[in-house]
Write an enzyme that holds these catalytic residues in place. Sequence first.
Site, PDB file in Angstrom:
ATOM      1  N   CYS A 188      70.203  35.270  49.336  1.00  0.00           N
ATOM      2  CA  CYS A 188      69.261  36.187  49.977  1.00  0.00           C
ATOM      3  C   CYS A 188      68.125  35.312  50.491  1.00  0.00           C
ATOM      4  O   CYS A 188      67.642  34.426  49.768  1.00  0.00           O
ATOM      5  CB  CYS A 188      68.751  37.206  48.958  1.00  0.00           C
TER       6      CYS A 188
ATOM      7  N   CYS B 260      69.452  37.219  57.639  1.00  0.00           N
ATOM      8  CA  CYS B 260      69.372  38.156  56.518  1.00  0.00           C
ATOM      9  C   CYS B 260      70.795  38.411  56.057  1.00  0.00           C
ATOM     10  O   CYS B 260      71.606  38.969  56.808  1.00  0.00           O
ATOM     11  CB  CYS B 260      68.701  39.451  56.971  1.00  0.00           C
ATOM     12  N   ASN B 261      71.100  37.984  54.845  1.00  0.00           N
ATOM     13  CA  ASN B 261      72.460  38.154  54.321  1.00  0.00           C
ATOM     14  C   ASN B 261      72.857  39.626  54.262  1.00  0.00           C
ATOM     15  O   ASN B 261      73.992  39.992  54.530  1.00  0.00           O
ATOM     16  CB  ASN B 261      72.556  37.568  52.916  1.00  0.00           C
TER      17      ASN B 261
ATOM     18  N   TYR C 221      66.093  46.088  52.285  1.00  0.00           N
ATOM     19  CA  TYR C 221      67.324  46.630  52.850  1.00  0.00           C
ATOM     20  C   TYR C 221      68.422  46.687  51.775  1.00  0.00           C
ATOM     21  O   TYR C 221      69.315  47.513  51.844  1.00  0.00           O
ATOM     22  CB  TYR C 221      67.850  45.712  53.961  1.00  0.00           C
TER      23      TYR C 221
HETATM   24  N1  DGL Z   1      66.460  39.046  53.118  1.00  0.00           N
HETATM   25  C1  DGL Z   1      67.595  39.777  52.831  1.00  0.00           C
HETATM   26  C2  DGL Z   1      68.818  38.941  52.530  1.00  0.00           C
HETATM   27  O1  DGL Z   1      68.902  37.812  52.947  1.00  0.00           O
HETATM   28  C3  DGL Z   1      67.536  41.037  52.018  1.00  0.00           C
HETATM   29  C4  DGL Z   1      66.303  41.472  51.355  1.00  0.00           C
HETATM   30  C5  DGL Z   1      66.184  42.987  51.305  1.00  0.00           C
HETATM   31  O2  DGL Z   1      66.735  43.587  50.375  1.00  0.00           O
HETATM   32  O3  DGL Z   1      65.558  43.512  52.206  1.00  0.00           O
HETATM   33  O4  DGL Z   1      69.721  39.402  51.895  1.00  0.00           O
END
Ligand code: DGL
Length: 253
Positions: free
Chosen positions: A181, A75-76, A44
């Site tokens: 992340c 998810c940040n 993402y």
């Molecule tokens: N797991 C996600 C986070 O905590 C992001 C990873 C992604 O780029 O999908 O930021």
Amino acid sequence: MERTELPIAVFDSGLGGISVLRALVQCLPGEDFLYFGDSANAPYGVRPAEEVRRLTQDVIGRLYDRGIKAAVIACNTATSAAIGPLRAAFPDIPVIEPALKPAVAHHRRVLVLATPLTLREEKFAALMQQCAGCAEITPLPCPELVEFVERGELDSPALTAYLARQLGPYAGRVDAAVLGCTHFPFARRAIRAALGGAAALYDGSDGTARETLRQVVRRGCVRGGSRGIVTLENSRTSELPLSRRLLALPRED
Ligand code: DGL
């Protein structure tokens, strides 16, 4: 089914949120958890915010329709992009944020590793501003690290080489690194080695688990009794064996 008996949903762009799920299971052992990772659309962190907002809202809406008592945005990146509209629809949703406050409370030179989207969104700018007086903070986007973890590469030579390139310049120059992340705690050992071993590492999973516990208690829907059930789901079903493997990994300091 009574509300108390419903599962708590945990959402992430992919496998990273399993690092938060492990903390949740430890902190709320009697609860059932329904984990949903959107690996088909990960990463993402390199997508436009609008797209991440839409993907996140779709998944959270579907999870609530299935019957859950709370949804944790583990998810940040999804949190940074979608927290405004999500809070409007689901007021008490527990969210994760980079563990910058505990890091700056104890250290002077702090590196923040996260996705490009997390680091350029307003939510992080506000957090940075709150903490800027206490420490020298250096944000560092590490989008490729998400993909290593999505492939289950937690200690490969390619990962070591990547981290040496990314983090080598900061070895001995920072006192702490924030793993901003959810994927990154799975590469904790390799990150620590690349930073020269002396930097303290912080992540937001325990803070998110404690906040989830507070909210479930506040709403009077703690599930008592025996150990709860953890159900793992993913938009790419071929990720389920790796999801189980990550869930079974011991938590490291
Ligand atoms: N797991 C996600 C986070 O905590 C992001 C990873 C992604 O780029 O999908 O930021």
